[in-house]
Design an enzyme around this catalytic site. Sequence first.
Site, PDB file in Angstrom:
ATOM      1  N   GLU A  18      37.495  45.736  29.405  1.00  0.00           N
ATOM      2  CA  GLU A  18      37.866  44.386  29.003  1.00  0.00           C
ATOM      3  C   GLU A  18      36.607  43.754  28.418  1.00  0.00           C
ATOM      4  O   GLU A  18      35.557  43.793  29.065  1.00  0.00           O
ATOM      5  CB  GLU A  18      38.343  43.569  30.207  1.00  0.00           C
ATOM      6  CG  GLU A  18      38.807  42.181  29.789  1.00  0.00           C
ATOM      7  CD  GLU A  18      39.077  41.247  30.960  1.00  0.00           C
ATOM      8  OE1 GLU A  18      38.747  41.595  32.103  1.00  0.00           O
ATOM      9  OE2 GLU A  18      39.608  40.146  30.700  1.00  0.00           O
ATOM     10  N   ARG A  67      35.418  54.017  42.431  1.00  0.00           N
ATOM     11  CA  ARG A  67      34.408  53.280  41.684  1.00  0.00           C
ATOM     12  C   ARG A  67      33.009  53.700  42.135  1.00  0.00           C
ATOM     13  O   ARG A  67      32.777  53.994  43.297  1.00  0.00           O
ATOM     14  CB  ARG A  67      34.651  51.805  41.974  1.00  0.00           C
ATOM     15  CG  ARG A  67      33.536  50.847  41.721  1.00  0.00           C
ATOM     16  CD  ARG A  67      33.861  49.478  42.339  1.00  0.00           C
ATOM     17  NE  ARG A  67      35.144  48.936  41.872  1.00  0.00           N
ATOM     18  CZ  ARG A  67      35.341  48.436  40.658  1.00  0.00           C
ATOM     19  NH1 ARG A  67      34.353  48.413  39.794  1.00  0.00           N
ATOM     20  NH2 ARG A  67      36.508  47.950  40.301  1.00  0.00           N
ATOM     21  N   LYS A  69      31.454  42.739  38.006  1.00  0.00           N
ATOM     22  CA  LYS A  69      31.168  41.888  36.857  1.00  0.00           C
ATOM     23  C   LYS A  69      31.012  40.436  37.280  1.00  0.00           C
ATOM     24  O   LYS A  69      30.196  39.703  36.739  1.00  0.00           O
ATOM     25  CB  LYS A  69      32.316  41.995  35.853  1.00  0.00           C
ATOM     26  CG  LYS A  69      32.024  42.930  34.706  1.00  0.00           C
ATOM     27  CD  LYS A  69      33.067  42.718  33.633  1.00  0.00           C
ATOM     28  CE  LYS A  69      33.579  44.060  33.129  1.00  0.00           C
ATOM     29  NZ  LYS A  69      34.690  43.918  32.187  1.00  0.00           N
TER      30      LYS A  69
END
Length: 553
Positions: free
Chosen positions: A33, A257, A267
């Site tokens: 994104e 992850r 983020k």
Amino acid sequence: MAEEKSLNFLEEIIENDLKSGRYRSIVTRFPPEPNGYLHMGHATSICLNFGLTKKYGGYTNLRFDDTNPTTEETEFVQSIKDDVRWLGFEWKNELYASDYFEELYLFAIKLIRKGCAYVDDSDSETIAAEKGTPTQAGVNSKFRDRSVEENLQLFEDMKAGKFKDGERVLRAKIDMAHPNMLMRDPLMYRIKHAHHHRTGDKWCIYPMYDFAHGQSDSIEHITHSICTLEFVPHRELYDWFIEQLDIFPSHQYEFARRNLSYTVMSKRKLLQLVNEKHVEGWDDPRMPTISAFRRRGYTAAAIRDFCDRVGIAKRENVADLSLLEFCVREDLNKIALRRMVVFDPLKIVLTNYTNENELVSVEDNPEDTNGGFRDVPFSKELYIEQEDFIENPPKKFFRLFPGGMVRLKGAYIIKCDEVIKDDTGKIIQLNCSYIPESKSGNDTSNIKVKGTLHWVSVEHAVTAEVRLYDRLFKAEDPSNEEGNFKDYINEDSLQIISTVYGEPALKNAVAEERYQFLRKGYFTLDKDSSEEKMIFNRTVTLKDTWAREVKKV
RNA sequence: UGCCUGAUAGUAUAAGGGUAGUACGUCAGAUUUUGGUUCUGAAUGUCUUGGUUCGAAUCCAGGUCGGGCAACCA
């Protein structure tokens, strides 16, 4: 015979798919994104997705998941592309979820026609309340049973901008009592009268992640859609949409992850560090972003190697920072040009030295048998590191002390004869004598010394600034500690030494080139450098077994 | 009192019914004109309880612990 490397679980799945004939080649995608910079966790995903198609044949798309115009920006698109390229990967197609807005809209209409979707007038609080809780079934919205015609009309009105943000949503009609909360009539479209970085003002309805991601995968015929563990519950929905729409069956696979010790990787948290000025920006060399590692002097090869060595699996993990450091040292050791730079100078005077304009030849990289040599000016007055001299040395200290001898790298063996102090007792100069017949490469002195020091000639020294970085956090896993992760910020993560003294060859330093400042660490030129002032970032220290020895006492 | 998911040295990752291995880290030693590099050696591990089996990290059952799920974020 080289041992065959064992496969990770995704490679096994792919090999089985290939063997069984399910696919002839594979297609993956990297779907960031564009709302922030890529970090080490993304690097794992990039290496995985691109690595898999490289290994098994096929290709990887770069697809920006840009379904939320309020958080996404073109600036991030560019940085993401730069980072992927820098890591050494080339995508087949540069794509955007927004490329599919028209198609997605048609998909939505198809589902409405099938009676699988409806427009809901409820506000977000009501929808949330009606969703129930993980342990409690939800209840149907009172708008759930509208006719297909009404839904079609309302959805068109949504698209036409007849409603304000939040006044209507389009939802999938599945099961409000479903044990998987994501299946309780999830939202497909919401109204956002916002400017989109690519489609501009064309749309005021935007698909939700769940209605965009799987369908985008399907449109691109992604065979293996790889994402992180938190999307596991989404898989059921992912499959449901594909089945209802009867489109290419992409499949989603999840891996854990990648976290790194002594830093944070979300983020949201990284954004906080930037916004609250705990760091200078996304590419502050202390950040775990790819652009920060690049600026700091890490090589793409080292990062790829790291991702490779850590491997992938399905359990939560925190990878050791020391492994990353090992990888970068290993790479840099092979390629870095050696230079001598004194950080904290102590002047020594060679009382018996009378040569003029003497140059000594020092290898640029002892690891490289074809490597070159450079001339380094030697003279009567030199700088060595303060820490390389101790008046009353501890055991096993084999640097300089009164009456002791050391070799100056690439030059002569010297002996410390006299310590000169100022009024406060601070050592300001050492008077030494050199052994003329001990010159490097030509040593007939038969003297054996344990220590070799780096040095620079006072008269020829060039100056620069160095920035020394340490880990950004004091805790191994700041996110998992008591309290706020910011409580664990390491206040000493940046140390600037504004003037260091280097050998003349340092003046020729260029961006991108990696240097090893002898006995100090690996360095690279920072982008803040100017004609007048060179600034070097310390990429990583050298392994320092002496420091460890000292610490033990 | 739901659903999903995971558990192997300090860390990460193998072994897919047959010797628990590898890397980093740690420790010890050798080499070294970088206390770097290189080389050698060592210590440290299958969450738990049962079961199946000649044999279980692996298969089965129960338990324990961790993570995720109630954004008009992705």
